[in-house]
Design a protein around this motif. Structure first.
Motif, PDB file in Angstrom:
ATOM      1  N   THR A 126       0.963  -1.044   0.045  1.00 44.00           N
ATOM      2  CA  THR A 126      -0.029  -0.011   0.037  1.00 44.00           C
ATOM      3  C   THR A 126       0.728   1.251  -0.071  1.00 44.00           C
ATOM      4  N   THR A 128       0.550   5.303   0.430  1.00 47.85           N
ATOM      5  CA  THR A 128      -0.195   6.421   1.016  1.00 47.85           C
ATOM      6  C   THR A 128       0.609   7.549   0.871  1.00 47.85           C
ATOM      7  N   LYS A 132      -4.265   9.464   0.892  1.00 46.85           N
ATOM      8  CA  LYS A 132      -5.045   8.660   0.082  1.00 46.85           C
ATOM      9  C   LYS A 132      -4.050   7.405  -0.190  1.00 46.85           C
ATOM     10  N   THR A 133      -4.752   6.061  -0.232  1.00 46.31           N
ATOM     11  CA  THR A 133      -4.017   4.922  -0.065  1.00 46.31           C
ATOM     12  C   THR A 133      -4.464   4.122  -1.375  1.00 46.31           C
ATOM     13  N   GLN A 134      -3.529   3.503  -2.054  1.00 45.11           N
ATOM     14  CA  GLN A 134      -3.850   2.786  -3.108  1.00 45.11           C
ATOM     15  C   GLN A 134      -2.799   1.519  -2.947  1.00 45.11           C
ATOM     16  N   THR A 135      -3.317   0.275  -3.367  1.00 44.66           N
ATOM     17  CA  THR A 135      -2.439  -0.821  -3.582  1.00 44.66           C
ATOM     18  C   THR A 135      -1.778  -1.007  -4.907  1.00 44.66           C
ATOM     19  N   LEU A 136      -0.599  -1.305  -4.912  1.00 44.80           N
ATOM     20  CA  LEU A 136       0.166  -1.380  -6.132  1.00 44.80           C
ATOM     21  C   LEU A 136       1.342  -2.063  -6.039  1.00 44.80           C
ATOM     22  N   ILE A 157       3.386   6.076 -11.396  1.00 48.08           N
ATOM     23  CA  ILE A 157       1.944   6.367 -10.634  1.00 48.08           C
ATOM     24  C   ILE A 157       1.423   7.385 -11.290  1.00 48.08           C
ATOM     25  N   ALA A 161      -4.501  10.517  -8.678  1.00 46.31           N
ATOM     26  CA  ALA A 161      -5.025   9.467  -7.833  1.00 46.31           C
ATOM     27  C   ALA A 161      -4.920   9.778  -6.224  1.00 46.31           C
ATOM     28  N   TYR A 162      -3.710  10.734  -6.018  1.00 50.54           N
ATOM     29  CA  TYR A 162      -3.315  10.961  -4.531  1.00 50.54           C
ATOM     30  C   TYR A 162      -3.833  12.626  -4.432  1.00 50.54           C
TER      31      TYR A 162
END
Length: 191
Positions: A126, A128, A132-136, A157, A161-162
């Motif tokens: 993850t 962050t 904002k947190t995204q899995t990548l 990235i 998205a953040y």
């Protein structure tokens, strides 16, 4: 202040942070920051701009015989982002970009590691940034060097998205949405 320069700094910072944050595993070894680097490259009006993150910490648990059991955490201090000009560096810390007053750190924490060939693996985790947190998944190469394991890679990235670049800065005509985070993390071996 020139908005294009501000945009450059913010984009680079937003994306350099995600590639290097891992979870602090039990028995982990600290990253040697003096021998490591984290940077971000983005395009402003079609021209590549580079920025470096000068302050980061991390811990890595890695056994070359058991790469699937590796775990890591990297934390980036947003205030350490450097695009080469003190005024621009201050600008990217503002609310429209990284909002460093509210979100002083970015982190990447691994959740799974999958071997991908000799000296290579895919680290899923993850990222962050700015709350904002995204899995990548980050493709990583590891190589021994002078008593250390050196983990390196590049991760594209999307800054939006953040929420990096709010308001008028959401326009990707001025600052591209894609940012590439590059990292080289040296971790002393055998500890």
């Amino acid at each position: 202040m020139n908005k294009s320069v501000i945009a450059r700094g913010a984009v680079a910072l937003a994306f350099a942070i995600p590639a290097f944050a891992f979870v602090q595993p039990a028995g982990a070894t600290p990253v040697d920051a003096a021998k490591s680097s984290v940077s971000a490259t983005f395009k402003q009006m079609g021209v590549p701009v580079d920025g470096a993150f000068r302050k980061f910490t991390g811990d890595v648990s890695y056994d070359p015989a058991k790469p699937a059991e590796a775990k890591a955490r990297i934390d980036i201090d947003i205030s350490g982002f450097d695009i080469g000009d003190p005024e621009y560096n201050k600008e990217v810390l503002k609310k429209e970009w990284f909002n460093a007053a509210q979100y002083p750190k970015a982190s990447f924490v691994t959740t799974a590691v999958k071997p991908a060939g000799a000296g290579k693996f895919d680290a899923t985790g993850t990222l962050t940034i700015k709350g904002k947190t995204q899995t990548l998944t980050v493709p990583v190469t590891v190589a021994p060097a002078a008593g250390a394991n050196v983990f390196s890679g590049a991760l594209p990235i999307k800054r939006l998205a953040y929420d990096i670049g709010e308001g008028d800065w959401k326009d990707t005509g001025m600052v591209a949405d894609e940012v590439v985070i590059k990292f080289k993390l040296a971790v002393p071996a055998g500890k």
